[in-house]
Design an enzyme around this catalytic site. Structure first.
Site, PDB file in Angstrom:
ATOM      1  N   PRO A  78      35.946  35.003  35.892  1.00 42.78           N
ATOM      2  CA  PRO A  78      36.324  35.935  36.966  1.00 42.78           C
ATOM      3  C   PRO A  78      37.831  36.104  37.013  1.00 42.78           C
ATOM      4  O   PRO A  78      38.583  35.130  36.954  1.00 42.78           O
ATOM      5  CB  PRO A  78      35.789  35.240  38.215  1.00 42.78           C
ATOM      6  CG  PRO A  78      34.583  34.510  37.726  1.00 42.78           C
ATOM      7  CD  PRO A  78      34.972  34.009  36.351  1.00 42.78           C
ATOM      8  N   CYS A  79      38.249  37.348  37.119  1.00 38.68           N
ATOM      9  CA  CYS A  79      39.632  37.666  36.784  1.00 38.68           C
ATOM     10  C   CYS A  79      40.344  38.465  37.860  1.00 38.68           C
ATOM     11  O   CYS A  79      41.299  39.167  37.571  1.00 38.68           O
ATOM     12  CB  CYS A  79      39.631  38.465  35.487  1.00 38.68           C
ATOM     13  SG  CYS A  79      38.457  39.844  35.543  1.00 38.68           S
ATOM     14  N   GLN A  80      39.903  38.363  39.113  1.00 42.11           N
ATOM     15  CA  GLN A  80      40.527  39.195  40.141  1.00 42.11           C
ATOM     16  C   GLN A  80      42.019  38.947  40.258  1.00 42.11           C
ATOM     17  O   GLN A  80      42.778  39.830  40.640  1.00 42.11           O
ATOM     18  CB  GLN A  80      39.867  38.950  41.500  1.00 42.11           C
ATOM     19  CG  GLN A  80      38.419  39.394  41.551  1.00 42.11           C
ATOM     20  CD  GLN A  80      37.465  38.254  41.254  1.00 42.11           C
ATOM     21  OE1 GLN A  80      37.791  37.346  40.505  1.00 42.11           O
ATOM     22  NE2 GLN A  80      36.291  38.296  41.836  1.00 42.11           N
TER      23      GLN A  80
END
Length: 420
Positions: A78-80
């Site tokens: 996850p790369c927010q």
């Protein structure tokens, strides 16, 4: 054989399967996504747990891998924290999941690894983070392609403009794979003159033209499927996704399903005012009130996004407007624009279905990357004649509590959705 970390509904799993890999183990924290993944890949193992809490030993023991050598580990943490539409805070705690990705790769000791992430990781100070990742691998027996690349799904047969970073690496005793060469060129691409020999990327209408109009089926107001739907004449792209013709070098297992059945097609109820606005918006333009983009039938789709989870505000990402009908597209239509075959199903709700698609790597893009690893391994995959059953349909209707109970995990492992 392969392992999928941060598996979601299974876009990368499917792409690697299409390239010829058996993805024997997948790890995913969200029970809803695990259930959808299990429905589509019931013959492999899904571990409903966080990468933070699992180990290589658990992955091997809870799947059929055992002590066998693993060809490739892949995944998109996850790369927010790196997102171009977020704040891109360098020390965002969500980015610690990348460190756990590295830890599991080093524990599992695969021959190859693929790390997928957002384009934002390559910008400004975030390049430092890529250097840290590369150094960690190179200090532990791996080498990484230094010329890391942003790949656009539209150049690999997907009718969607979607750019993602891919880092490719291997153990020092193996040869690094290449990045896949583009096989299609988007309409009106700036690279058109350089890639004039490439076939055109399928258009929005290539993807959607044969799908039944959902507004003709009253039952789709209450459920997401209908039997014996009235499909039209498909494009070549549509034929492939319907299973009517074979995709080039697709070594995935055939699934048992009824091609006359329309799934993942729950209708959206728009008020009359919204429909008028949608209808008056020209194709290829953004509707000014909703800010929804109206798809152009002869173009490609804008990037399909997932929206935010409950603990980030529970916002649904804007869904494109259908090019000819004054409504937002369905989950199935989004799946077509993402290169998912029609047998692949999603959670019955639009909320989860669109998030599962928006968070995933388009299968055809993942297949292109995986095929380069197949070349280096120097094996010739074969298409097996086995027809695999899909999972139990109850997996697609679970709410969070039932899904958590099914996998024996805390139902608050994912914060509940806050409704206004």
């Amino acid at each position: 054989m392969a392992v999928d970390l941060f598996a979601g509904a299974g876009g990368m799993s499917l792409g690697f399967e299409q390239a010829g890999f058996d993805v024997l183990a997948s790890i995913e924290i969200d029970p809803i996504h695990c259930a959808t993944h299990e429905f589509n890949f019931p013959f492999w193992s899904i571990l409903c747990t966080s990468v933070v809490d699992t180990t290589a030993t658990e992955i091997r023991s809870r799947s059929s891998i055992g002590d066998r050598e693993i060809d490739v580990v892949f995944g998109g943490p996850p790369c927010q924290g790196f997102s171009l539409i977020g704040k891109r805070v360098f020390d965002d705690p969500r980015n610690s999941l990348i460190h756990n990705y590295i830890r599991l790769v080093l524990e599992l000791q695969p021959n190859f690894f693929v790390l997928e992430n957002v384009k934002g990781m390559t910008l400004g100070k975030h390049k430092e983070f890529i250097s840290i990742i590369i150094n960690q691998f190179e200090n532990n027996g791996y080498k990484v392609r230094q010329d890391y690349k942003i790949l656009n799904a539209a150049e690999y047969g997907v009718p969607q403009n979607r750019e993602r970073l891919f880092l490719l690496g291997c153990r020092h005793d193996f040869e690094l794979p290449n990045y896949p060469q583009a096989i299609t060129r988007p309409p009106k691409s700036n690279k058109a003159s350089l890639n004039s020999l490439l076939s055109l990327t399928p258009t929005v209408w290539d993807a959607l033209q044969d799908l039944p109009e959902v507004e003709n089926y009253i039952e789709l107001s209450e459920k997401d499927w209908v039997k014996e739907a009235d499909f039209g004449k498909p494009s070549n792209y549509g034929r492939q996704l319907r299973g009517l013709s074979s995709t080039d070098k697709d070594y995935s297992y055939e699934r048992k399903y009824d091609p006359r059945m329309l799934t993942s097609s729950l209708r959206t109820k728009h008020n009359l005012e919204s429909r008028h606005r949608f209808e008056s918006t020209p194709c290829g333009k953004t509707e000014p009130i909703s800010r929804f983009y109206k798809l152009h039938p002869e173009g490609i789709c804008n990037t399909l996004r997932a929206g935010t989870p409950s603990n980030r505000g529970a916002y649904t990402s804007p869904r494109p407007i259908h090019p000819f009908t004054p409504r937002c597209i369905t989950v199935r239509e989004a799946a077509r624009l993402h290169s998912y075959p029609d047998w692949f199903r999603f959670h019955i709700t639009k909320w989860h279905g669109f998030r599962q698609i928006g968070n995933s790597v388009p299968p055809l893009l993942a297949k292109a990357v995986a095929s380069e690893i197949i070349k280096v391994i120097d094996i010739k995959p074969i298409k097996l004649g086995v027809i695999q059953d899909l999972g139990n349909e109850k997996l697609l209707i679970f709410d969070m509590s039932k899904a958590a109970n099914y996998y024996s995990v805390n139902r608050h492992i994912i914060e509940p959705r806050k409704r206004s």
